[in-house]
Design an enzyme around this catalytic site. Structure first.
Site, PDB file in Angstrom:
ATOM      1  N   CYS A   9      36.493  13.938  43.943  1.00  0.00           N
ATOM      2  CA  CYS A   9      36.492  14.494  42.260  1.00  0.00           C
ATOM      3  C   CYS A   9      37.900  13.951  41.331  1.00  0.00           C
ATOM      4  O   CYS A   9      38.541  12.833  41.669  1.00  0.00           O
ATOM      5  CB  CYS A   9      35.799  15.966  42.188  1.00  0.00           C
ATOM      6  SG  CYS A   9      35.750  15.945  40.238  1.00  0.00           S
TER       7      CYS A   9
ATOM      8  N   HIS B 103      31.015  16.988  45.328  1.00  0.00           N
ATOM      9  CA  HIS B 103      32.077  18.210  46.049  1.00  0.00           C
ATOM     10  C   HIS B 103      31.125  18.639  46.850  1.00  0.00           C
ATOM     11  O   HIS B 103      30.909  19.590  46.888  1.00  0.00           O
ATOM     12  CB  HIS B 103      31.854  19.121  45.241  1.00  0.00           C
ATOM     13  CG  HIS B 103      33.229  19.238  43.496  1.00  0.00           C
ATOM     14  ND1 HIS B 103      34.679  19.188  43.600  1.00  0.00           N
ATOM     15  CD2 HIS B 103      32.634  18.761  42.493  1.00  0.00           C
ATOM     16  CE1 HIS B 103      34.863  18.742  42.478  1.00  0.00           C
ATOM     17  NE2 HIS B 103      34.129  18.457  41.620  1.00  0.00           N
TER      18      HIS B 103
ATOM     19  N   GLU C 116      32.954  20.518  49.054  1.00  0.00           N
ATOM     20  CA  GLU C 116      33.380  22.002  49.243  1.00  0.00           C
ATOM     21  C   GLU C 116      32.535  23.125  48.916  1.00  0.00           C
ATOM     22  O   GLU C 116      32.742  24.653  49.113  1.00  0.00           O
ATOM     23  CB  GLU C 116      35.235  22.074  48.840  1.00  0.00           C
ATOM     24  CG  GLU C 116      35.323  22.572  47.707  1.00  0.00           C
ATOM     25  CD  GLU C 116      35.036  21.200  46.593  1.00  0.00           C
ATOM     26  OE1 GLU C 116      34.208  19.940  46.937  1.00  0.00           O
ATOM     27  OE2 GLU C 116      35.343  20.939  45.397  1.00  0.00           O
TER      28      GLU C 116
END
Lengths: 225, 79
Positions: free
Chosen positions: A86, A203, A205
């Site tokens: 990002c 994302h 994660e």
């Protein structure tokens, strides 16, 4: 494998990345404040999401000149892994470690939702555990994710298999509706020519554990190990 | 010395913000407007220096940080 997670003023996904690296992957992780000049022997540097320097001027423009970035550039030049998520992707383009730029979403809206992505190339250190063409689900949360690059460079990205992920419909089709931000040829993530620096808007994660109902992101991290 | 810098999107680069403002102006009745492009205006105060030197330095600043030359162009005036 040791991960370094760079913390810029305004980073807000650094703790999430640290959690995934240590608790999900079981690897060592250190936080690297952006004013530091050493990567402390890390094998992989993660530039996390967030709003470095409040996105002033342009997303990632100021962070690209943080002292730590000299070390990150040296690490990348020596073949070390660099992974920008990002805002981290935006910083990598501003720093010249990846080609192109991330412009404002065509909708002029911040978009925060799950998207489906097609693995365009699995011949990289970041996607090697996926099947080519595999459809993944990952969340995006950004205002500037509209990838643009000059035509000549785009051809190069395509020819050299540097486009890792593309926004697609749930069935894997590349449709205009499935492109959330107006990115050129629906690019969601790319890798540099040498294959060791990766930037992506989604994302991973945030989708690496069963508790989130989605572990597609975990494979991305595991590919790097 | 004062540098007035204008950073604008290059021709052909899509400007959704400009389009939205264009649309809003039309809906307000300003039908004369045929296109809107939005950019940035930056003012820099420089110490005493030769004009040539200032031009060189400001160009360097634009290239390095103030504009992203993949999508943006720039011009400036020195006063």
């Amino acid at each position: 494998m040791k991960f370094g997670i760079v913390v810029f003023p305004g980073s807000n996904c650094d703790a999430d990345c640290h959690h995934v690296v240590t608790h999900v992957l079981g690897c060592e992780a250190v936080a690297l404040w952006h004013k530091e000049t050493s990567l402390q022997g890390c094998d992989c540097v993660i530039l996390p999401g967030g709003y470095s320097h409040a996105d002033y001027l342009r997303c990632g423009a100021m962070a690209a000149f943080s002292p730590i970035m000299t070390a990150v550039k040296g690490h990348a030049a020596a073949g070390g892994l660099v992974f920008g998520i990002c805002n981290g992707f935006q910083i990598l383009t501003e720093a010249g470690l990846l080609p192109g730029v991330l412009m404002r979403n065509t909708s002029i809206r911040h978009i925060c939702r799950d998207v489906t992505l097609r693995v365009n190339s699995n011949q990289t250190r970041f996607t090697r555990l996926f099947r080519a063409g595999e459809v993944l689900t990952m969340p995006i949360a950004h205002n500037e994710g509209n990838y643009f690059v000059e035509r000549r460079q785009l051809v190069k990205l395509e020819e050299q298999g540097q486009i890792l992920l593309r926004y697609c419909a749930p069935d894997g089709e590349l449709t205009e509706d499935a492109n959330p931000n107006g990115s050129l040829v629906a690019i969601a993530g790319i890798v540099n020519e040498q294959g060791n620096v990766c930037g992506m808007m989604p994302h991973p994660e945030r989708c690496s554990e069963a508790i989130f109902g989605n572990r597609d992101g975990k494979k991305m991290f595991e590919s790097m190990l | 010395m004062l540098a007035k810098i204008y950073v604008t999107l290059k021709k052909g680069v899509h400007d959704p913000q400009g389009e939205a403002v264009h649309h809003a102006l039309l809906s307000l009745g300003f039908r004369q407007v045929s296109d809107v492009r939005i950019g940035k205006y930056i003012e820099l105060k420089l110490g005493e220096m030769e004009r040539n030197e200032a031009e060189k330095k400001v160009t360097e600043m634009c290239q390095k940080l103030l504009a992203n030359t993949v999508i943006e162009g720039y011009r400036f005036e020195l006063e």
